[in-house]
Write a protein that holds these residues in place. Structure first.
Motif, mmCIF file in Angstrom:
data_model
loop_
_atom_site.group_PDB
_atom_site.id
_atom_site.type_symbol
_atom_site.label_atom_id
_atom_site.label_comp_id
_atom_site.label_asym_id
_atom_site.label_seq_id
_atom_site.Cartn_x
_atom_site.Cartn_y
_atom_site.Cartn_z
ATOM 1 N N LYS A 14 0.830 -1.207 0.000
ATOM 2 C CA LYS A 14 0.000 0.000 0.000
ATOM 3 C C LYS A 14 0.866 1.259 0.000
ATOM 4 C CE LYS A 14 -4.005 -1.738 -0.263
ATOM 5 N NZ LYS A 14 -4.800 -1.543 -1.468
ATOM 6 N N ALA A 15 1.942 1.252 0.788
ATOM 7 C CA ALA A 15 2.836 2.414 0.820
ATOM 8 C C ALA A 15 3.501 2.612 -0.536
ATOM 9 C CB ALA A 15 3.888 2.236 1.910
ATOM 10 N N GLU A 16 3.928 1.533 -1.155
ATOM 11 C CA GLU A 16 4.555 1.616 -2.470
ATOM 12 C C GLU A 16 3.570 2.156 -3.503
ATOM 13 O OE1 GLU A 16 6.421 -1.423 -5.772
ATOM 14 O OE2 GLU A 16 6.644 -1.913 -3.655
ATOM 15 N N ALA A 17 2.333 1.675 -3.460
ATOM 16 C CA ALA A 17 1.312 2.158 -4.394
ATOM 17 C C ALA A 17 1.024 3.646 -4.167
ATOM 18 C CB ALA A 17 0.032 1.341 -4.243
ATOM 19 N N PHE A 18 0.987 4.069 -2.910
ATOM 20 C CA PHE A 18 0.742 5.485 -2.617
ATOM 21 C C PHE A 18 1.863 6.357 -3.156
ATOM 22 C CE2 PHE A 18 1.560 9.141 0.120
ATOM 23 C CZ PHE A 18 0.407 9.856 -0.116
ATOM 24 N N PHE A 19 3.120 5.968 -2.952
ATOM 25 C CA PHE A 19 4.229 6.783 -3.417
ATOM 26 C C PHE A 19 4.305 6.806 -4.937
ATOM 27 C CE2 PHE A 19 5.868 6.077 0.961
ATOM 28 C CZ PHE A 19 5.851 7.408 1.346
ATOM 29 N N GLU A 20 3.939 5.711 -5.592
ATOM 30 C CA GLU A 20 3.873 5.717 -7.053
ATOM 31 C C GLU A 20 2.789 6.686 -7.521
ATOM 32 O OE1 GLU A 20 3.304 1.696 -8.308
ATOM 33 O OE2 GLU A 20 5.351 1.111 -7.785
ATOM 34 N N TRP A 21 1.644 6.663 -6.845
ATOM 35 C CA TRP A 21 0.564 7.581 -7.194
ATOM 36 C C TRP A 21 0.986 9.027 -6.961
ATOM 37 C CZ3 TRP A 21 -2.042 11.072 -4.082
ATOM 38 C CH2 TRP A 21 -3.142 11.687 -4.668
ATOM 39 N N ALA A 22 1.681 9.278 -5.854
ATOM 40 C CA ALA A 22 2.123 10.635 -5.541
ATOM 41 C C ALA A 22 3.122 11.145 -6.577
ATOM 42 C CB ALA A 22 2.729 10.684 -4.142
ATOM 43 N N GLN A 23 3.967 10.267 -7.089
ATOM 44 C CA GLN A 23 4.908 10.676 -8.128
ATOM 45 C C GLN A 23 4.191 10.970 -9.433
ATOM 46 O OE1 GLN A 23 7.818 7.552 -8.316
ATOM 47 N NE2 GLN A 23 9.077 8.451 -6.704
ATOM 48 N N ALA A 24 3.132 10.226 -9.717
ATOM 49 C CA ALA A 24 2.375 10.443 -10.944
ATOM 50 C C ALA A 24 1.479 11.674 -10.855
ATOM 51 C CB ALA A 24 1.538 9.210 -11.258
ATOM 52 N N ASN A 25 1.121 12.091 -9.657
ATOM 53 C CA ASN A 25 0.235 13.234 -9.439
ATOM 54 C C ASN A 25 0.867 14.224 -8.461
ATOM 55 O OD1 ASN A 25 -2.202 12.108 -10.880
ATOM 56 N ND2 ASN A 25 -1.852 10.516 -9.352
ATOM 57 N N PRO A 26 1.867 14.975 -8.898
ATOM 58 C CA PRO A 26 2.592 15.835 -7.961
ATOM 59 C C PRO A 26 1.745 16.959 -7.374
ATOM 60 C CG PRO A 26 3.316 16.255 -10.199
ATOM 61 C CD PRO A 26 2.413 15.062 -10.246
ATOM 62 N N LYS A 27 0.733 17.429 -8.090
ATOM 63 C CA LYS A 27 -0.086 18.524 -7.543
ATOM 64 C C LYS A 27 -0.845 18.081 -6.307
ATOM 65 C CE LYS A 27 -0.429 21.240 -11.631
ATOM 66 N NZ LYS A 27 -0.102 22.603 -11.449
ATOM 67 N N PHE A 28 -1.303 16.836 -6.276
ATOM 68 C CA PHE A 28 -1.990 16.345 -5.091
ATOM 69 C C PHE A 28 -1.014 16.174 -3.931
ATOM 70 C CE2 PHE A 28 -5.006 14.866 -8.372
ATOM 71 C CZ PHE A 28 -6.131 15.510 -7.891
ATOM 72 N N GLY A 29 0.203 15.764 -4.234
ATOM 73 C CA GLY A 29 1.224 15.652 -3.193
ATOM 74 C C GLY A 29 1.536 17.007 -2.579
ATOM 75 N N GLN A 30 1.610 18.028 -3.421
ATOM 76 C CA GLN A 30 1.855 19.377 -2.919
ATOM 77 C C GLN A 30 0.683 19.851 -2.072
ATOM 78 O OE1 GLN A 30 2.554 21.567 -6.500
ATOM 79 N NE2 GLN A 30 4.671 20.874 -6.683
ATOM 80 N N LEU A 31 -0.523 19.498 -2.470
ATOM 81 C CA LEU A 31 -1.699 19.865 -1.696
ATOM 82 C C LEU A 31 -1.679 19.210 -0.319
ATOM 83 C CD1 LEU A 31 -4.461 21.268 -1.551
ATOM 84 C CD2 LEU A 31 -5.441 19.181 -2.514
#
Length: 65
Positions: A14-31
């Motif tokens: 789950k952590a790996e999937a989240f970090f992959e998603w965060a890399q693919a969607n940087p604007k949400f990570g910044q939010l």
């Protein structure tokens, strides 16, 4: 012991999937980072107990109790 290993592997996946998603969607990570910083700053301004911990509390004049 097998159930502990299963839980650990599940959490890692789950952590790996989240970090992959965060890399693919940087604007949400910044939010997410902005929201966390806003909550922390609000805690500082409102003097919530968890906002200052460790050695900073006595030197800044904040009591942790």
């Amino acid at each position: 012991m097998n159930i502990i290993t299963d839980i650990f592997q599940f959490m890692n996946e789950k952590a790996e999937a989240f970090f992959e998603w965060a890399q693919a969607n940087p604007k949400f990570g910044q939010l997410i980072v902005f929201v966390l910083l806003a909550v922390w700053l609000t805690g500082l301004l409102r003097r919530w107990k968890w906002r200052v911990t460790g050695s900073l509390a006595p030197s800044c004049g904040f009591s942790t109790t």
